[in-house]
Design a protein around this motif. Structure first.
Motif, PDB file in Angstrom:
ATOM      1  N   GLN A   1       0.791  -1.164   0.075  1.00 40.39           N
ATOM      2  CA  GLN A   1      -0.039   0.033   0.171  1.00 40.39           C
ATOM      3  C   GLN A   1       0.831   1.242  -0.189  1.00 40.39           C
ATOM      4  O   GLN A   1       0.276   2.331  -0.563  1.00 40.39           O
ATOM      5  CB  GLN A   1      -0.918   0.244   1.136  1.00 40.39           C
ATOM      6  N   ARG A   2       1.934   1.265   0.870  1.00 42.96           N
ATOM      7  CA  ARG A   2       2.983   2.335   0.569  1.00 42.96           C
ATOM      8  C   ARG A   2       3.532   2.581  -0.521  1.00 42.96           C
ATOM      9  O   ARG A   2       3.467   3.895  -0.950  1.00 42.96           O
ATOM     10  CB  ARG A   2       3.959   1.942   1.655  1.00 42.96           C
ATOM     11  N   ILE A   3       3.828   1.553  -1.562  1.00 43.48           N
ATOM     12  CA  ILE A   3       4.308   1.757  -2.701  1.00 43.48           C
ATOM     13  C   ILE A   3       3.214   2.195  -3.762  1.00 43.48           C
ATOM     14  O   ILE A   3       3.238   2.999  -4.635  1.00 43.48           O
ATOM     15  CB  ILE A   3       4.855   0.604  -3.268  1.00 43.48           C
ATOM     16  N   GLY A   4       1.904   1.585  -3.732  1.00 46.31           N
ATOM     17  CA  GLY A   4       0.877   1.939  -4.473  1.00 46.31           C
ATOM     18  C   GLY A   4       0.629   0.856  -5.376  1.00 46.31           C
ATOM     19  O   GLY A   4       0.053  -0.041  -4.776  1.00 46.31           O
ATOM     20  N   ALA A   5       0.630   0.877  -6.633  1.00 48.87           N
ATOM     21  CA  ALA A   5       0.248   0.044  -7.614  1.00 48.87           C
ATOM     22  C   ALA A   5       0.874  -1.333  -7.292  1.00 48.87           C
ATOM     23  O   ALA A   5       2.254  -1.518  -6.942  1.00 48.87           O
ATOM     24  CB  ALA A   5       0.648   0.028  -9.009  1.00 48.87           C
ATOM     25  N   ALA A   6       0.366  -2.559  -7.361  1.00 47.50           N
ATOM     26  CA  ALA A   6       0.482  -3.897  -6.795  1.00 47.50           C
ATOM     27  C   ALA A   6       1.797  -4.269  -7.756  1.00 47.50           C
ATOM     28  O   ALA A   6       2.854  -4.991  -7.399  1.00 47.50           O
ATOM     29  CB  ALA A   6      -0.598  -4.835  -6.684  1.00 47.50           C
ATOM     30  N   GLU A   7       1.418  -4.137  -9.144  1.00 48.88           N
ATOM     31  CA  GLU A   7       2.694  -4.430 -10.029  1.00 48.88           C
ATOM     32  C   GLU A   7       3.895  -3.935  -9.919  1.00 48.88           C
ATOM     33  O   GLU A   7       4.948  -4.501  -9.947  1.00 48.88           O
ATOM     34  CB  GLU A   7       1.978  -4.394 -11.355  1.00 48.88           C
ATOM     35  N   ILE A   8       3.912  -2.488  -9.322  1.00 52.90           N
ATOM     36  CA  ILE A   8       5.229  -1.851  -9.218  1.00 52.90           C
ATOM     37  C   ILE A   8       5.863  -2.670  -7.904  1.00 52.90           C
ATOM     38  O   ILE A   8       7.056  -2.688  -7.869  1.00 52.90           O
ATOM     39  CB  ILE A   8       4.986  -0.409  -9.159  1.00 52.90           C
ATOM     40  N   ALA A   9       4.944  -2.741  -7.015  1.00 53.41           N
ATOM     41  CA  ALA A   9       5.763  -3.330  -5.602  1.00 53.41           C
ATOM     42  C   ALA A   9       6.227  -4.537  -6.052  1.00 53.41           C
ATOM     43  O   ALA A   9       7.228  -5.069  -5.451  1.00 53.41           O
ATOM     44  CB  ALA A   9       4.631  -3.421  -4.722  1.00 53.41           C
TER      45      ALA A   9
END
Length: 325
Positions: free
Chosen positions: A85-93
């Motif tokens: 959640q801190r990073i944002g998009a799941a794929e980016i994480a």
């Protein structure tokens, strides 16, 4: 289709028939029906303004070992949803964590206990990604293919062995970065004394603590320079401001309160007593005074806020925490 757009065949000229490149370690991997296939887009330069640059759409997959690395990234993020959640998009994480794990794999840090040690908590995952996502991303074979010229990209050679495409310089950078990360996880913190102009004992301007624990390489950034009006931190009024340093806890409280004052001290005391932010009791605490506003020569505290009697507050905080549990 735009005339400047070129879609090359999905096969790679230098790879054996029936295989695709592993996007991470670069070895030929079987192009099976069960394999997860992705499109690697390699762009050329646009011939003129307004036209889409030419592009190769080239298929890549992952070998069994690199597929396990990606699955590990997915599992770790699933177990630590706050990191995703801190990073944002799941794929980016997933990409960031996978790249960091690839960096460890590339330098041979594959023993499960070592990897578990570096990924035990959400904070560990953040530290791992901060240190190794970028060098790990550059180490992947897909980055090598993208860095080739547009014409030569489809002929990028496979790795003879896992990660053999890395240059000695890349491998050394990865080793150095991974070693620093491992050292930070095993190094024991030391007491870092509050600095003072005269070299004598000093403390945090608010809570008065004279030393905080930190790793040696972080020692110079532990304490933050600060100024405050004496009256704003509960002391007697005076013409000049008070200058000194604040500890990490009080520095965070000042940021949260948007300034030095009673609100910041209240937040610091609440944090010291272990009160979660969602418990709104004890928002107003009477009698707070910052250590810097005490008479000159007052010794720094061994524990935060030891110059105040917090006995009743501590009992109240423990009761609130117990009821909320």
């Amino acid at each position: 289709m735009n005339p400047d757009t070129i879609t090359a065949p999905a096969s790679w000229a230098s790879f054996p028939s029936g295989t695709l490149p592993c996007a991470s370690c670069g070895i030929p991997a079987r192009d099976s029906i069960d394999a997860e296939v992705e499109v690697l887009q390699v762009f050329g330069r646009s011939g003129s303004a307004g036209y889409v640059p030419p592009r190769h759409d080239l298929l890549v997959t992952r070998c069994d070992q690199c597929r396990m690395i990606r699955q590990t990234a997915l599992d770790l993020l699933s177990a630590n949803p706050s990191v995703r959640q801190r990073i944002g998009a799941a794929e980016i994480a997933v990409h960031r964590l996978e790249s960091a794990l690839c960096a460890l794999d590339a330098v041979g840090t594959t023993e499960p206990r070592a990897v578990d040690h570096l990924t035990a908590t959400g904070a560990d995952l953040v530290r791992l990604m901060d240190a190794l996502t970028v060098p790990g991303g550059h180490a992947r074979w897909a980055a090598l293919a993208r860095s080739a010229s547009f014409v030569k990209a489809p002929s990028t050679p496979p790795s003879r062995a896992r990660w053999s495409h890395l240059t000695p310089e890349q491998r050394q950078e990865l080793r150095n970065t991974a070693a620093r990360l491992l050292a930070r996880r095993t190094e024991k913190p030391v007491d870092v004394l509050a600095p003072s102009d005269d070299g004598g004992p000093s403390g945090c301007m608010l809570c008065g603590v004279g030393a905080v624990e930190a790793l040696r390489e972080d020692a110079e950034s532990v304490w933050t320079l600060m100024s405050a009006d004496s009256a704003s931190i509960g002391g007697p009024g005076r013409a000049d401001s008070l200058d000194g340093v604040v500890c990490p806890r009080c520095d965070l409280a000042i940021d949260q309160a948007h300034g030095v004052g009673i609100s910041a001290m209240t937040l610091s005391v609440r944090s010291f007593l272990g009160l979660p932010s969602y418990l709104r009791s004890l928002d107003n605490i009477d009698g707070l005074i910052g250590w810097a506003a005490l008479p000159s020569g007052t010794a720094p505290n061994r524990r935060p806020w030891a110059h105040l009697d917090l006995g009743e507050l501590r009992e109240a905080a423990e009761a609130l925490i117990g009821r909320a549990a």
